[in-house]
Structure formats: C-alpha cells, structure tokens
Design a protein around this motif. Structure first.
Motif, PDB file in Angstrom:
ATOM      1  N   ASP A   1      14.618  15.917  35.371  1.00 61.93           N
ATOM      2  CA  ASP A   1      15.928  16.320  35.864  1.00 61.93           C
ATOM      3  C   ASP A   1      16.730  15.105  36.338  1.00 61.93           C
ATOM      4  N   ARG A   2      18.005  15.106  35.994  1.00 59.92           N
ATOM      5  CA  ARG A   2      18.967  14.117  36.514  1.00 59.92           C
ATOM      6  C   ARG A   2      18.450  12.681  36.380  1.00 59.92           C
TER       7      ARG A   2
ATOM      8  N   ARG B   1      20.777  19.623  32.609  1.00 66.66           N
ATOM      9  CA  ARG B   1      19.662  19.337  33.518  1.00 66.66           C
ATOM     10  C   ARG B   1      19.333  17.851  33.589  1.00 66.66           C
TER      11      ARG B   1
END
Length: 222
Positions: free
Chosen positions: A111-112, A138
């Motif tokens: 994520d990120r 995401r």
C-alpha cells in the motif's frame, strides 16, 4: 531501494514470438525517443520520484521513466517472457528498475509505496476493471498520480480485427462491465466507464482526452 511487496505472485503465460515482437517495437520506440518526449511533454512530477510501470510489457516506458529522471522505477507485469526481454533491454541501456511479476487485479506491491503509476494499453485485459482501479489507487501515495492509456472502440475497426468479429468485440467490454459476462477477450475499454471506476476507487480525474484515433488518455490524482 527495495519496493515492499504484498507477496502476491502470478505466473504469466505469453508466447515467445509475441513477446519478442513487442520487444522489437519497444526498442524501436526508444531509439526514436518517443516515450521520453511524451513523458517530458505531459509534465507530471516524475523527477526524483518512485514510479510504477504497471502491465509494463517489454519495458520501454520503464526505461523512459528512468531516463526522464525518476529516482526508482518499478516494472510490473504478469508475463515471464516480457520480464526476460525487459531485463535484456534495460541492461543494454544501463537502467536498473525493480521487477515484480503480478496481475493487474492483484498488483504485488505494498500500500502507498509509489509516487505515481503508468498503465498503458492494458486495463481492458483485466478480468476485473473495477478491482484494478482499486489496486492502482491502493499502491499510490496521497498526492500521487495515475497516467493511464487505453485503446478505444475504434480499435475494432482497425486491422487485424476481422470484420465478422467486430460486432462481438464491440459489445464485449459493456457486457463484461455491466453483467460480468465475458463473451470474448476485451481489446479496448470505454473511457466513460473507466472514468467511473477510477472515481469510485477514489481518484480525481484531471484530464480525459483522445490521443489518437484509437487511444484515450486519463490522468488522475490521489
């Protein structure tokens, strides 16, 4: 720098002949300088950033991102043939991206973890376009961007599509999106439906425009 992985793995299958044909065209594009010029013209924040090239194929855009000043580029695709050919191309150009094998609907990145992502001529291949939009959202950090290109309806009118196949191929994306029916492999996406899915995933669409007779471009931010 290592990019954190989600541990999602996928063993992609593509014919060697098809992969090599894509790789040959990719090298030609780079030799002409087309991808680097397009990256510079679009004026996105790439220099010094971590950028993912999703469904990267033969890797010409991965290389171009590195040449345009990205701090790190992540090549991601489901094809092991493309991985081999991309590494060969990148070694010849002295660029060193990270590599992950994975499908559009389950991108094997944390994520990120990236500042931006490219996804060119690929999202219509996903069995779950909405899920792919969520996956792209995401992996991108807040304030990051998505630069996406897709083929459009006009592709069914171009060679090598056979005339008798055109009506089936023209209906396929709508039936797949609306009803989940897959009557044929999708060869294009419908821009309005794609924008809808990106907005539902959380993106803010900044630019949505035609690039040429059969290609549409969307630039969105998170």
């Amino acid at each position: 720098m290592d990019i954190p992985s989600q541990g999602r793995k996928y063993s992609g299958v593509m014919s060697t002949a098809l992969a090599e044909r894509y790789a040959f065209k990719a090298r030609q594009q780079l030799e002409r300088g087309d991808p680097v010029r397009e990256i510079q013209a679009v004026n996105l924040p790439i220099t010094g950033r971590i950028i993912a090239d999703i469904a990267a194929g033969p890797g010409q855009w991965t290389a171009a991102l590195a040449m345009a000043g990205a701090r790190q580029v992540v090549w991601a695709d489901k094809s092991s043939h493309m991985l081999t050919l991309s590494k060969k191309l990148h070694q010849s150009l002295a660029v060193q991206p990270s590599y992950v094998l994975g499908a559009l609907e389950a991108i094997p990145l944390a994520d990120r973890c990236v500042d931006g992502a490219l996804c060119f001529d690929a999202i219509y291949h996903s069995p779950d376009q909405r899920g792919t939009a969520r996956e792209l959202y995401r992996i991108i950090r807040k304030g990051g961007f998505l630069w996406l290109r897709t083929r459009t309806f006009r592709r069914v009118l171009l060679p090598p599509v056979r005339h008798w196949k055109a009506p089936v191929l023209a209906c396929a994306p709508v039936l797949h999106w609306a009803l989940g029916l897959r009557i044929a492999g999708n060869i294009f996406a419908i821009p309005s439906l794609l924008r809808h899915d990106l907005v539902k995933a959380g993106f803010r669409v900044q630019i949505s425009r035609r690039v040429d007779s059969s290609t549409w471009e969307i630039i969105a931010s998170k």
